[in-house]
Enzyme design. Structure first.
Site, PDB file in Angstrom:
ATOM      1  CG  HIS A 151     -15.074  -1.366  -5.677  1.00 52.34           C
ATOM      2  ND1 HIS A 151     -16.203  -1.273  -4.903  1.00 52.34           N
ATOM      3  CD2 HIS A 151     -14.037  -1.118  -4.841  1.00 52.34           C
ATOM      4  CE1 HIS A 151     -15.868  -0.975  -3.658  1.00 52.34           C
ATOM      5  NE2 HIS A 151     -14.559  -0.891  -3.604  1.00 52.34           N
TER       6      HIS A 151
ATOM      7  CG  ASP B 221      -2.334   0.552   0.790  1.00 49.26           C
ATOM      8  OD1 ASP B 221      -2.378   1.710   0.314  1.00 49.26           O
ATOM      9  OD2 ASP B 221      -3.358  -0.142   0.952  1.00 49.26           O
TER      10      ASP B 221
END
Length: 451
Positions: A341, A295
């Protein structure tokens, strides 16, 4: 199993009979297992604890109830019902902003005037908002002019992450909702008015969204968070809340995929893995796996402080921007959980193509994300829940929720050497799990049978 509807009965009667049948089955299960019936009383379970077969009865009952409501209201009544929804969040927003659930003790009955005093708010306006909350079952009215905790408000008072989740919805997402349509043709954005169809298909940038119009900013939502520590904390807390919702838990992905088949000592890269919640759950169940959580640097710094000691030798943390080439080469699987998404097709293609230089033959790419059901596969009520999430993605990120066909088509467009291996729709969940393998060599030709 529910009996088939009587075709000779009007649709409304068929639906009412189905609701009775499904509800009776649910109550029978609860009674047989010593579980409480649904209740508005504080302390009621946040969700009915039902096994998959009874969960299907619940879904069918809610779908029939939704359709019956629309039919009985009639076209005009249903239309006015939609209009009323535009204001439904007002009282919930007031509960969040003024911390009203925390102002009450369970079992206490408080006048609306006293609520206003405790909140240091205008009495008339607060009274109206609080009494609207009663009509949405957010509070109960034990006697005129007084309110008390419902199961919902008591839960809000006692579960901080739920309070943060409601704050994220009311203060980050809801203000953008009424800007979704204006954003479609905002003339100040390049290409928006001149070629709206092309822009919509390719995906507008994440800084040309309804969120940007609502807040008067030209930076993407995630950049907005970086400038506001409290807002960023609330968003992270809200997302952790999402991880606990039925069907969204990490355990759902653990059960839906055979992680053990990757082999002893296999390496899994959790791309955009945040604080490592999934990685910890995965290595707890499969301690022979090695997981690398990737991340952005500030997220990884926070994850280092929170990673459980038991996971230190099985979970590694690595700073990485997934719009740059993947640094971990020859891993056995690359996992995207609720990541893609957040991005339009163009951006997803960029993310997926950054993997290619790192992939070994046979490497798996596993996408664990929401999946819009095909028409007719669920009730309109269930489909609406996912469609609402899709509109939220449009509003905040110019991204989208996708059908299984859209997911598979997207990965095929990224590179035809990604080959679809398996597709799983998680039970009682809008989330799917799609697996691809990397096959750089063309499949061997199949010899034609001799005539």
């Amino acid at each position: 199993m529910a009996a088939p509807p009587d075709p000779d009965q009007p649709r409304t009667v068929q639906l009412a009979a189905a609701i009775l049948q499904h509800t009776t089955s649910i109550e029978s299960y609860l009674q047989q297992n010593g579980l409480p019936s649904p209740s508005f009383a504080p302390g009621a379970p946040p969700k009915l604890p039902l096994p998959p077969n009874v969960e299907q009865q619940l879904a069918a009952a809610l779908g029939a109830l939704d359709e019956l409501n629309a039919l009985l209201l009639g076209p005009m009544g249903w239309l006015l019902n939609q209009v009323g929804h535009a204001y439904d969040l007002c009282s919930l927003h007031a509960l969040y902003r003024y911390k009203i659930p925390a102002q009450l003790a369970v079992g206490e009955e408080v006048s609306v005037a006293e609520i206003a005093r405790r909140c240091d708010a205008d009495e008339d306006a607060m009274a109206r908002l609080v009494q609207h909350a009663v009509t949405n079952y957010l509070l109960v009215r034990p006697r005129p002019g007084h309110v008390a905790h419902s199961a919902t408000s008591a839960m809000l008072a006692n579960v901080p992450v739920l309070h943060d989740f409601i704050g994220n919805v009311c203060e980050d997402m809801w203000p953008s909702a009424h800007k979704v349509v204006p954003a479609l043709a905002h003339t100040a954005w390049p290409g928006a008015a001149a070629d709206g169809a092309t822009a919509a298909k390719s995906g507008r940038p994440p800084n040309q969204t309804a969120h940007n119009l609502a807040e008067g900013t030209d930076v993407p939502f995630f950049e907005t968070l970086k400038g506001d520590q409290e807002r960023a904390r609330r968003f992270a807390s809200a997302m952790s809340m999402l991880q606990t919702m039925p069907g969204f838990e990490p355990t759902a992905a653990l059960e839906a995929y055979d992680w053990g088949a990757l082999g002893h000592g296999a390496t899994v890269v959790d791309v955009g893995g945040s604080a490592g919640t999934f990685a910890v759950a995965l290595t707890d169940k499969h301690p022979d796996l090695h997981v690398i959580v990737q991340d952005l640097p500030d997220v990884i710094d926070k994850a280092r402080a929170e990673l459980p000691a038991r996971s230190a030798d099985r979970v590694a943390l690595q700073s990485h921007d997934f719009f740059t080439p993947q640094p971990v080469t020859s891993a056995d699987a690359y996992f995207f959980r609720m990541i893609l998404h957040d991005w339009s097709d163009d951006y997803c293609l960029r993310i997926l193509r950054q993997l290619i230089s790192a992939l070994k033959p046979g490497a798996r790419v596993v996408i664990n994300d929401l999946s819009i059901p095909p028409p007719g596969a669920t009730t309109l009520y269930e489909e609406r829940q996912v469609r609402c999430k899709d509109i939220a993605m449009m509003a905040m990120f110019n991204s989208k929720e996708r059908t299984m066909d859209e997911w598979t088509g997207l990965v095929a467009e990224a590179d035809p050497r990604f080959r679809l291996r398996s597709v799983v729709q998680l039970p009682a969940s809008p989330i799917g799990l799609i697996e691809f393998t990397w096959e750089p060599e063309p499949a061997p030709a199949v010899a034609e049978a001799a005539e």
